[in-house]
Scaffold this motif. Structure first.
Motif, PDB file in Angstrom:
ATOM      1  N   SER A  20       0.870  -1.171   0.000  1.00 40.02           N
ATOM      2  CA  SER A  20       0.000   0.000   0.000  1.00 40.02           C
ATOM      3  C   SER A  20       0.913   1.229   0.000  1.00 40.02           C
ATOM      4  CB  SER A  20      -0.900  -0.004   1.239  1.00 40.02           C
ATOM      5  OG  SER A  20      -0.141   0.244   2.398  1.00 40.02           O
ATOM      6  N   PRO A  21       0.407   2.413  -0.350  1.00 39.58           N
ATOM      7  CA  PRO A  21       1.256   3.604  -0.314  1.00 39.58           C
ATOM      8  C   PRO A  21       1.893   3.848   1.058  1.00 39.58           C
ATOM      9  CG  PRO A  21      -0.702   4.058  -1.591  1.00 39.58           C
ATOM     10  CD  PRO A  21      -0.895   2.694  -0.979  1.00 39.58           C
ATOM     11  N   SER A  22       1.168   3.579   2.130  1.00 43.47           N
ATOM     12  CA  SER A  22       1.741   3.745   3.473  1.00 43.47           C
ATOM     13  C   SER A  22       2.894   2.781   3.704  1.00 43.47           C
ATOM     14  CB  SER A  22       0.667   3.524   4.550  1.00 43.47           C
ATOM     15  OG  SER A  22      -0.320   4.516   4.465  1.00 43.47           O
ATOM     16  N   ASP A  23       2.755   1.536   3.215  1.00 48.21           N
ATOM     17  CA  ASP A  23       3.833   0.552   3.354  1.00 48.21           C
ATOM     18  C   ASP A  23       5.101   1.030   2.659  1.00 48.21           C
ATOM     19  OD1 ASP A  23       2.131  -1.171   4.711  1.00 48.21           O
ATOM     20  OD2 ASP A  23       1.689  -2.394   2.939  1.00 48.21           O
ATOM     21  N   LYS A  73      -4.121   7.397   3.942  1.00 43.96           N
ATOM     22  CA  LYS A  73      -3.084   7.964   4.805  1.00 43.96           C
ATOM     23  C   LYS A  73      -1.968   8.591   3.988  1.00 43.96           C
ATOM     24  CE  LYS A  73      -3.540   4.781   8.696  1.00 43.96           C
ATOM     25  NZ  LYS A  73      -2.855   3.737   9.458  1.00 43.96           N
ATOM     26  N   SER A  74      -1.533   7.874   2.963  1.00 40.34           N
ATOM     27  CA  SER A  74      -0.398   8.312   2.148  1.00 40.34           C
ATOM     28  C   SER A  74      -0.742   8.208   0.674  1.00 40.34           C
ATOM     29  CB  SER A  74       0.822   7.434   2.433  1.00 40.34           C
ATOM     30  OG  SER A  74       1.140   7.447   3.802  1.00 40.34           O
ATOM     31  N   ASP A  75       0.000   8.981  -0.125  1.00 45.48           N
ATOM     32  CA  ASP A  75      -0.186   8.982  -1.567  1.00 45.48           C
ATOM     33  C   ASP A  75       1.151   8.678  -2.233  1.00 45.48           C
ATOM     34  OD1 ASP A  75      -2.715   9.971  -0.950  1.00 45.48           O
ATOM     35  OD2 ASP A  75      -2.084  12.048  -1.223  1.00 45.48           O
ATOM     36  N   LYS A  79      -7.189  -0.810   7.035  1.00 42.07           N
ATOM     37  CA  LYS A  79      -6.157  -0.322   7.950  1.00 42.07           C
ATOM     38  C   LYS A  79      -6.157   1.199   8.022  1.00 42.07           C
ATOM     39  CE  LYS A  79      -2.213  -2.699   7.231  1.00 42.07           C
ATOM     40  NZ  LYS A  79      -0.774  -2.942   7.074  1.00 42.07           N
ATOM     41  N   SER A  80      -6.438   1.853   6.892  1.00 42.80           N
ATOM     42  CA  SER A  80      -6.404   3.306   6.856  1.00 42.80           C
ATOM     43  C   SER A  80      -7.711   3.931   7.346  1.00 42.80           C
ATOM     44  CB  SER A  80      -6.119   3.789   5.438  1.00 42.80           C
ATOM     45  OG  SER A  80      -7.249   3.588   4.618  1.00 42.80           O
TER      46      SER A  80
END
Length: 154
Positions: free
Chosen positions: A38-41, A80-82, A137-138
């Motif tokens: 995922s982007p957060s990962d 959360k993140s991009d 998760k987000s």
């Protein structure tokens, strides 16, 4: 050499040959296996530039920019993140803002993904299990929906 010793040598040799064959197979596959992120990962794990990755999430609303020569830029978000994505080619017909997408390619400097493959979900109810888990998760997952083992959203 006794019969028992010959048998042990034969078994030991067979196990050794199988071990070498397994090591060769795993080393050959190691270069072609791409894990989902995922982007957060991607941001948390600090993945090195040049690494081949697969990311999934939603196409961020307002992020799609189309250029000449079939070039397209967009951002994949998990809430959360991009992660910015650059792609040159024809995107799937179902590709649009706010929809699920999986992009695969090499991570460039500045955490920009130079994608060579872009996949969009095939109908409004399907989403890969990994994308569903990342959205849960987000906190962007709608609790009224559940995912089956195959990834279809009911």
């Amino acid at each position: 050499m006794t019969r028992k010793q010959r048998r042990l040598v034969l078994i030991g040799g067979s196990v050794g040959v199988l071990g070498i064959a397994l090591a060769l197979i795993l080393s050959a596959l190691g270069g072609s296996i791409v894990f989902f992120n995922s982007p957060s990962d991607v941001l948390v794990r600090h993945i090195a530039p040049g690494t081949r990755i697969r990311i999934g999430g939603l196409v961020k609303t307002g992020s799609v920019e189309r250029g000449g020569d079939l070039k397209i830029r967009f951002e994949v978000t998990d809430g959360k993140s991009d992660i910015p994505v650059r792609f040159q080619g024809i995107v799937p017909d179902l590709f649009r803002e706010g929809q699920g997408v999986v992009a695969e390619g090499k991570l460039g400097p500045g955490n920009v993904l130079d994608a060579d493959t872009v996949l969009a979900k095939h109908d409004e109810r399907y989403m890969p299990k990994e994308v569903v888990d990342a959205l849960k998760k987000s906190g962007r997952w709608q609790e009224g929906e559940t995912a089956s083992a195959g990834g279809a959203v009911k």
